[in-house]
Design an enzyme around this catalytic site. Structure first.
Site, PDB file in Angstrom:
ATOM      1  N   LYS A 151       0.064   4.239  -0.138  1.00  0.00           N
ATOM      2  CA  LYS A 151      -0.613   5.413   0.443  1.00  0.00           C
ATOM      3  C   LYS A 151      -0.464   6.607  -0.510  1.00  0.00           C
ATOM      4  O   LYS A 151      -0.412   6.408  -1.714  1.00  0.00           O
ATOM      5  CB  LYS A 151      -0.060   5.722   1.841  1.00  0.00           C
ATOM      6  CG  LYS A 151       0.025   4.483   2.730  1.00  0.00           C
ATOM      7  CD  LYS A 151       0.217   4.836   4.161  1.00  0.00           C
ATOM      8  CE  LYS A 151       0.514   3.575   4.956  1.00  0.00           C
ATOM      9  NZ  LYS A 151       0.087   3.662   6.332  1.00  0.00           N
ATOM     10  N   GLU A 160      -6.921   4.572   7.983  1.00  0.00           N
ATOM     11  CA  GLU A 160      -6.737   6.008   7.683  1.00  0.00           C
ATOM     12  C   GLU A 160      -8.004   6.570   7.036  1.00  0.00           C
ATOM     13  O   GLU A 160      -8.340   7.739   7.225  1.00  0.00           O
ATOM     14  CB  GLU A 160      -5.493   6.189   6.789  1.00  0.00           C
ATOM     15  CG  GLU A 160      -4.217   5.994   7.598  1.00  0.00           C
ATOM     16  CD  GLU A 160      -3.014   5.520   6.807  1.00  0.00           C
ATOM     17  OE1 GLU A 160      -3.018   5.611   5.565  1.00  0.00           O
ATOM     18  OE2 GLU A 160      -2.055   5.043   7.453  1.00  0.00           O
ATOM     19  N   GLY A 192       2.098   2.475  10.604  1.00  0.00           N
ATOM     20  CA  GLY A 192       2.968   3.633  10.376  1.00  0.00           C
ATOM     21  C   GLY A 192       3.642   4.143  11.635  1.00  0.00           C
ATOM     22  O   GLY A 192       4.199   5.238  11.650  1.00  0.00           O
ATOM     23  N   SER A 242       3.340  -2.020  10.418  1.00  0.00           N
ATOM     24  CA  SER A 242       4.797  -1.930  10.601  1.00  0.00           C
ATOM     25  C   SER A 242       5.528  -3.248  10.345  1.00  0.00           C
ATOM     26  O   SER A 242       6.485  -3.585  11.051  1.00  0.00           O
ATOM     27  CB  SER A 242       5.128  -1.386  11.994  1.00  0.00           C
ATOM     28  OG  SER A 242       4.582  -0.087  12.147  1.00  0.00           O
ATOM     29  N   GLU A 261      -5.349  -5.084  10.823  1.00  0.00           N
ATOM     30  CA  GLU A 261      -4.379  -4.003  10.978  1.00  0.00           C
ATOM     31  C   GLU A 261      -4.675  -3.225  12.259  1.00  0.00           C
ATOM     32  O   GLU A 261      -5.523  -2.319  12.251  1.00  0.00           O
ATOM     33  CB  GLU A 261      -4.478  -3.043   9.787  1.00  0.00           C
ATOM     34  CG  GLU A 261      -4.169  -3.671   8.449  1.00  0.00           C
ATOM     35  CD  GLU A 261      -3.562  -2.647   7.494  1.00  0.00           C
ATOM     36  OE1 GLU A 261      -2.421  -2.834   7.092  1.00  0.00           O
ATOM     37  OE2 GLU A 261      -4.237  -1.654   7.185  1.00  0.00           O
ATOM     38  N   ASN A 267       0.868  -1.185   0.000  1.00  0.00           N
ATOM     39  CA  ASN A 267       0.000   0.000   0.000  1.00  0.00           C
ATOM     40  C   ASN A 267       0.901   1.229   0.000  1.00  0.00           C
ATOM     41  O   ASN A 267       1.518   1.542   1.018  1.00  0.00           O
ATOM     42  CB  ASN A 267      -0.890  -0.028   1.252  1.00  0.00           C
ATOM     43  CG  ASN A 267      -1.673   1.261   1.426  1.00  0.00           C
ATOM     44  OD1 ASN A 267      -1.826   2.043   0.476  1.00  0.00           O
ATOM     45  ND2 ASN A 267      -2.171   1.493   2.632  1.00  0.00           N
ATOM     46  N   HIS A 290      -9.592   0.988   5.087  1.00  0.00           N
ATOM     47  CA  HIS A 290      -8.287   1.208   5.738  1.00  0.00           C
ATOM     48  C   HIS A 290      -8.500   2.158   6.917  1.00  0.00           C
ATOM     49  O   HIS A 290      -9.312   3.080   6.842  1.00  0.00           O
ATOM     50  CB  HIS A 290      -7.301   1.802   4.721  1.00  0.00           C
ATOM     51  CG  HIS A 290      -5.897   1.817   5.233  1.00  0.00           C
ATOM     52  ND1 HIS A 290      -5.457   2.734   6.152  1.00  0.00           N
ATOM     53  CD2 HIS A 290      -4.837   1.007   4.973  1.00  0.00           C
ATOM     54  CE1 HIS A 290      -4.179   2.491   6.438  1.00  0.00           C
ATOM     55  NE2 HIS A 290      -3.781   1.446   5.729  1.00  0.00           N
TER      56      HIS A 290
END
Ligand code: PEP
Length: 268
Positions: free
Chosen positions: A11, A98, A174, A217, A168, A9, A96
């Site tokens: 991003k 985010e 991140g 991560s 996740e 991904n 996701h």
């Protein structure tokens, strides 16, 4: 037998120049494993066309980072799943963290997007996971079950077999903090159990068929240990997918953890 999958991904990162440089370096490394694991990269929308060309006939798939719940119309800023299908995408990330946290996508919204991805004949990668506060208050299972249930209510359990679930933990994305193998193993088992218990007549098969991958991560240093866990069928990789050597090594770790030694992988 569930075929392992590794998805990068990107991003909101990249440029025409940087994408080309990354692909030139990473593709030869990934191609070694393409027969033994599924591989995909998800660049930002404007670069899909460029990356599709760079992927060519390598067997490495193209994915997107989101899709609208609508097919077409007056939805400024949205991109439909049918458009992504036309661009050559095979996978689409949905929900996701985010998107959920920064762009207020609710579980209902995520479920509608999941449906549109399926309707376009693409594979949705449903991201689920808890925040640190939710983990610390023992809400992990409940939060993930709610996120899964919203999608099951929208598309039905049988349709879930056509997708992938990415666990996740929000606090690990991140941040450099990775969930421990014990934490990952437990949640992956719980996800499979939840699916199995959702409709006992058919759900056993679905829960055994369903690929559940881990993201948060993951890097070369921890990939093998995480991918060796019985219920982990691969990874969703953010930051590390932008580094050719790192992503290549993670792909190698997944192939190796799946019991496929390098000599069994296609060289070239
Ligand atoms: C992600 O964006 O899905 C992700 C797992 O990011 P990172 O690997 O950087 O934590």
């Amino acid at each position: 037998m569930r075929k392992p999958i590794l998805i990068g991904n990107w991003k909101m990162n990249g440029s025409l120049h940087a994408n080309q440089a990354l692909m030139v370096r990473v593709l030869p490394r990934l191609r070694m494993f393409r027969k033994t694991i599924d591989l995909a990269v998800c660049p930002p929308f404007p670069y899909l066309f460029q990356v599709r060309d760079l992927l060519g006939y390598t067997g490495i798939a193209l994915g997107a980072q989101n899709a609208s719940s609508f097919v077409s119309g007056a939805y400024t800023g949205e991109v439909s799943a049918t458009m992504l299908q036309e661009m050559g995408c095979r996978y689409v990330l949905v929900g996701h963290s985010e998107r959920r946290a920064l762009f207020a996508e609710s579980s209902l919204e995520v479920a509608a997007r999941y449906r549109s991805v399926l309707a376009a004949g693409l594979t949705p990668v449903l991201c689920v996971g808890e925040t640190l506060a939710e983990r610390e208050s023992n809400q992990t299972g409940l939060v993930i079950e709610r996120q899964l249930q919203a999608v099951i209510d929208e598309v039905g359990l049988a349709a879930m077999a056509n997708g992938i679930i990415a666990y996740e933990p929000v606090w690990a994305i991140g941040t450099g903090k990775t969930a421990t193998p014990k934490q990952v193993a437990r949640v992956h088992q719980e996800i499979r159990l939840f699916i199995a218990n959702s409709a006992p007549e058919a759900s056993d098969d679905i829960s055994q068929q369903l690929r559940v991958i881990y993201g948060g991560s993951v890097k070369a240093a921890n990939a093998f240990e995480l991918f060796s866990l019985a219920d982990v069928d691969g990874g969703l990789i953010g930051g590390a997918s932008l580094h050719a050597d790192e992503f290549g090594t993670i792909a190698g770790a997944l192939a190796e953890a799946s019991g496929l030694v390098a000599s069994e992988c296609e060289i070239n």
